[in-house]
Design a protein around this motif. Structure first.
Motif, PDB file in Angstrom:
ATOM      1  N   ARG A  64     -32.372 109.564  82.647  1.00 46.59           N
ATOM      2  CA  ARG A  64     -32.169 110.699  81.746  1.00 46.59           C
ATOM      3  C   ARG A  64     -31.459 111.839  82.481  1.00 46.59           C
ATOM      4  O   ARG A  64     -31.726 112.101  83.645  1.00 46.59           O
ATOM      5  CB  ARG A  64     -33.538 111.180  81.245  1.00 46.59           C
ATOM      6  N   GLN A 109     -30.783 115.919  82.089  1.00 51.65           N
ATOM      7  CA  GLN A 109     -31.213 117.112  81.338  1.00 51.65           C
ATOM      8  C   GLN A 109     -30.244 118.267  81.595  1.00 51.65           C
ATOM      9  O   GLN A 109     -29.758 118.437  82.712  1.00 51.65           O
ATOM     10  CB  GLN A 109     -32.615 117.514  81.771  1.00 51.65           C
ATOM     11  N   ASN A 150     -36.065 106.995  81.758  1.00 54.50           N
ATOM     12  CA  ASN A 150     -36.682 107.289  80.484  1.00 54.50           C
ATOM     13  C   ASN A 150     -35.606 107.402  79.418  1.00 54.50           C
ATOM     14  O   ASN A 150     -34.581 108.043  79.641  1.00 54.50           O
ATOM     15  CB  ASN A 150     -37.382 108.659  80.647  1.00 54.50           C
ATOM     16  N   ALA A 193     -36.161 108.686  76.378  1.00 62.74           N
ATOM     17  CA  ALA A 193     -36.547 109.691  75.372  1.00 62.74           C
ATOM     18  C   ALA A 193     -35.669 110.936  75.539  1.00 62.74           C
ATOM     19  O   ALA A 193     -35.500 111.435  76.653  1.00 62.74           O
ATOM     20  CB  ALA A 193     -38.020 110.058  75.547  1.00 62.74           C
ATOM     21  N   GLU A 195     -35.705 114.041  75.760  1.00 64.50           N
ATOM     22  CA  GLU A 195     -36.598 115.194  75.942  1.00 64.50           C
ATOM     23  C   GLU A 195     -36.314 115.904  77.249  1.00 64.50           C
ATOM     24  O   GLU A 195     -35.948 115.263  78.228  1.00 64.50           O
ATOM     25  CB  GLU A 195     -38.057 114.714  75.962  1.00 64.50           C
ATOM     26  N   ASN A 196     -36.526 117.214  77.253  1.00 59.82           N
ATOM     27  CA  ASN A 196     -36.409 117.980  78.501  1.00 59.82           C
ATOM     28  C   ASN A 196     -37.810 118.224  79.043  1.00 59.82           C
ATOM     29  O   ASN A 196     -38.729 118.512  78.281  1.00 59.82           O
ATOM     30  CB  ASN A 196     -35.719 119.319  78.240  1.00 59.82           C
ATOM     31  N   THR A 197     -37.954 118.097  80.368  1.00 60.97           N
ATOM     32  CA  THR A 197     -39.283 118.312  80.944  1.00 60.97           C
ATOM     33  C   THR A 197     -39.358 119.702  81.587  1.00 60.97           C
ATOM     34  O   THR A 197     -38.336 120.271  81.993  1.00 60.97           O
ATOM     35  CB  THR A 197     -39.597 117.258  82.029  1.00 60.97           C
ATOM     36  N   TRP A 207     -30.746 120.272  76.235  1.00 59.39           N
ATOM     37  CA  TRP A 207     -30.765 118.939  75.633  1.00 59.39           C
ATOM     38  C   TRP A 207     -30.823 117.888  76.737  1.00 59.39           C
ATOM     39  O   TRP A 207     -30.707 118.221  77.926  1.00 59.39           O
ATOM     40  CB  TRP A 207     -29.529 118.702  74.747  1.00 59.39           C
TER      41      TRP A 207
END
Ligand SMILES: Cc1cc2nc3c(=O)[nH]c(=O)nc-3n(C[C@H](O)[C@H](O)[C@H](O)COP(=O)(O)OP(=O)(O)OC[C@H]3O[C@@H](n4cnc5c(N)ncnc54)[C@H](O)[C@@H]3O)c2cc1C
Length: 372
Positions: free
Chosen positions: A244, A246, A293, A295, A297-299, A326
């Motif tokens: 991923r 980010q 990952n 997904a 999503e941002n962590t 994003w």
């Protein structure tokens, strides 16, 4: 149940490409150049391309000094140079295929920020320049420490700055929209919302959300899989891993001094100007396992570190707000080399640009078609 009309007009093609990211579009474009009358369809699960191609940072780049040095150490000189050459050629191909204006291509150069612990890479600068000379016909990297102050970077953190005149930047949204327009003008069909569930021989099984059933597309000639990180699931064998990426985007900044594409730490962090904002991404190395990952999503861990570097290193004297964030999903291999492979007599895969598909995907598509 599908109708007779649907069965005779929507289901049968010569070539079925799965995935409408950059790779899928290049494959379709190349195929239609070779076989103008071929019936080609791209099946895309998203309402628009939904992987990495519309989520990336828009660097038209081929690798920073520290990344190239690390790649040479991992894969050897020949494999690393071959990849760099393909990225360089791929950027030229993209410009020619889509056009400078439609790409939103700008050339403000590329830079790498070196912290104290990165400085040893400078010892490899001359040698890397020599290795790259045959590709670029010029020295690629030079030290431009005077620019650290001009850009306003924190001088207690940034100890050296390396410049490359060959890197540029694009508007990824405009690029994808223009490319899709070109593809459709060639008579290639793109079906969105077509999530491929399985492959079987020359058939591609897709879930039809309205009919609530699986329908089967048929490829008279070949199936090309360009689903990037998600190919393992589809092919039911481990072929690449998702990684991923980010990103955060600032609000507009008055008198922004930073122009160009910038790398830190072997490309694990990257930022650029986009209009008068800063787009800043990366940080996968903070949690490699967690970022394998798919997904979107941002962590908190990575977002907070990006914000810290933004405020402490990149814009140390300014207060700026983050306006958007994003995530997108890349495809990675252990050795950072892409995968172009025949899986069986019906299917070829082209994937895993390892975070540099803007540059690499065009040349990869050419190689994939050579397998047909
Ligand atoms: C945050 C981020 C920043 C990046 N920055 C840069 C950069 O600055 N420069 C650069 O060169 N590269 C960058 N990259 C990498 C680059 O975007 C990718 O290498 C490139 O877009 C890969 O293209 P692709 O077509 O192989 O994959 P994708 O763009 O991921 O396309 C795959 C497509 O397949 C579709 N799909 C998946 N599964 C199915 C299924 N079962 N059925 C139907 N469709 C399916 C997906 O929805 C997707 O649209 C970045 C990536 C990210 C995430």
């Amino acid at each position: 149940m599908i109708s007779y009309w649907e069965q005779s007009s929507f289901i049968q093609y010569d070539y079925i490409i799965i995935g409408a990211g950059l790779m899928g579009l290049h494959l379709a474009y190349e195929l239609s150049e070779k076989e103008p009358n071929a019936r080609i369809v791209i099946l895309e699960r998203g309402i628009f391309p939904s992987g990495a191609s519309t989520k990336n940072a828009g660097f038209a780049c081929f690798g920073s000094l520290s990344e190239i040095a690390a790649d040479i150490e991992m894969n050897g000189l020949d494999a690393s140079l071959s990849l760099i050459e393909k990225r360089f050629q791929g950027i030229a191909l993209l410009k020619e295929r889509i056009g400078i204006e439609a790409l939103g291509y700008e050339n403000h150069g590329g830079y790498e920020l070196l912290y104290e612990n990165h400085l040893p890479v400078l010892e490899q600068l001359d040698q890397v320049n020599q290795h790259l000379f045959p590709i670029f016909k010029s020295n690629v990297f030079s030290v431009v420490n005077e620019k650290i102050k001009d850009f306003g970077f924190a001088s207690n953190a940034v100890k050296s700055l390396i410049y490359s005149p060959f890197e540029g930047q694009i508007h990824s949204g405009r690029m994808m929209k223009s490319f899709i327009k070109k593809i459709m003008a060639k008579g290639i069909q793109i079906i969105n919302g077509a999530s491929v569930k399985a492959l079987e021989g020359n058939q591609v099984h897709v879930f039809h959300p309205i009919l609530n059933e699986i329908i089967s597309f048929k490829a008279a000639k070949q199936i090309l899989v360009a689903t990037n990180a998600l190919a393992s699931e589809l092919l039911q064998k481990p072929i690449a891993k998702p990684g991923r990426g980010q990103i955060i985007l600032t609000e507009p900044i008055a008198d922004l001094k930073i122009k160009g594409v910038f790398h830190i730490d072997e490309g694990y962090y990257y930022f650029r100007n986009i209009e008068n904002r800063i787009l800043f991404g990366g940080g996968r190395n903070l949690d490699f396992k967690g970022e394998e990952n798919a997904a979107f999503e941002n962590t908190e861990l990575i977002t907070n570190e990006l914000i810290r570097i933004l405020h402490e290193v990149i814009l140390p004297d300014q207060k700026v707000e983050i306006q958007m964030k994003w995530a997108g999903i890349m495809g990675f291999t252990e050795n950072k080399l892409p995968i172009i492979q025949r899986i069986n007599e019906h299917t070829v895969v082209a994937m895993s640009c390892n975070g540099m598909g803007v540059a690499l995907s065009g040349m990869m598509a050419k190689e994939a078609l050579a397998l047909l």
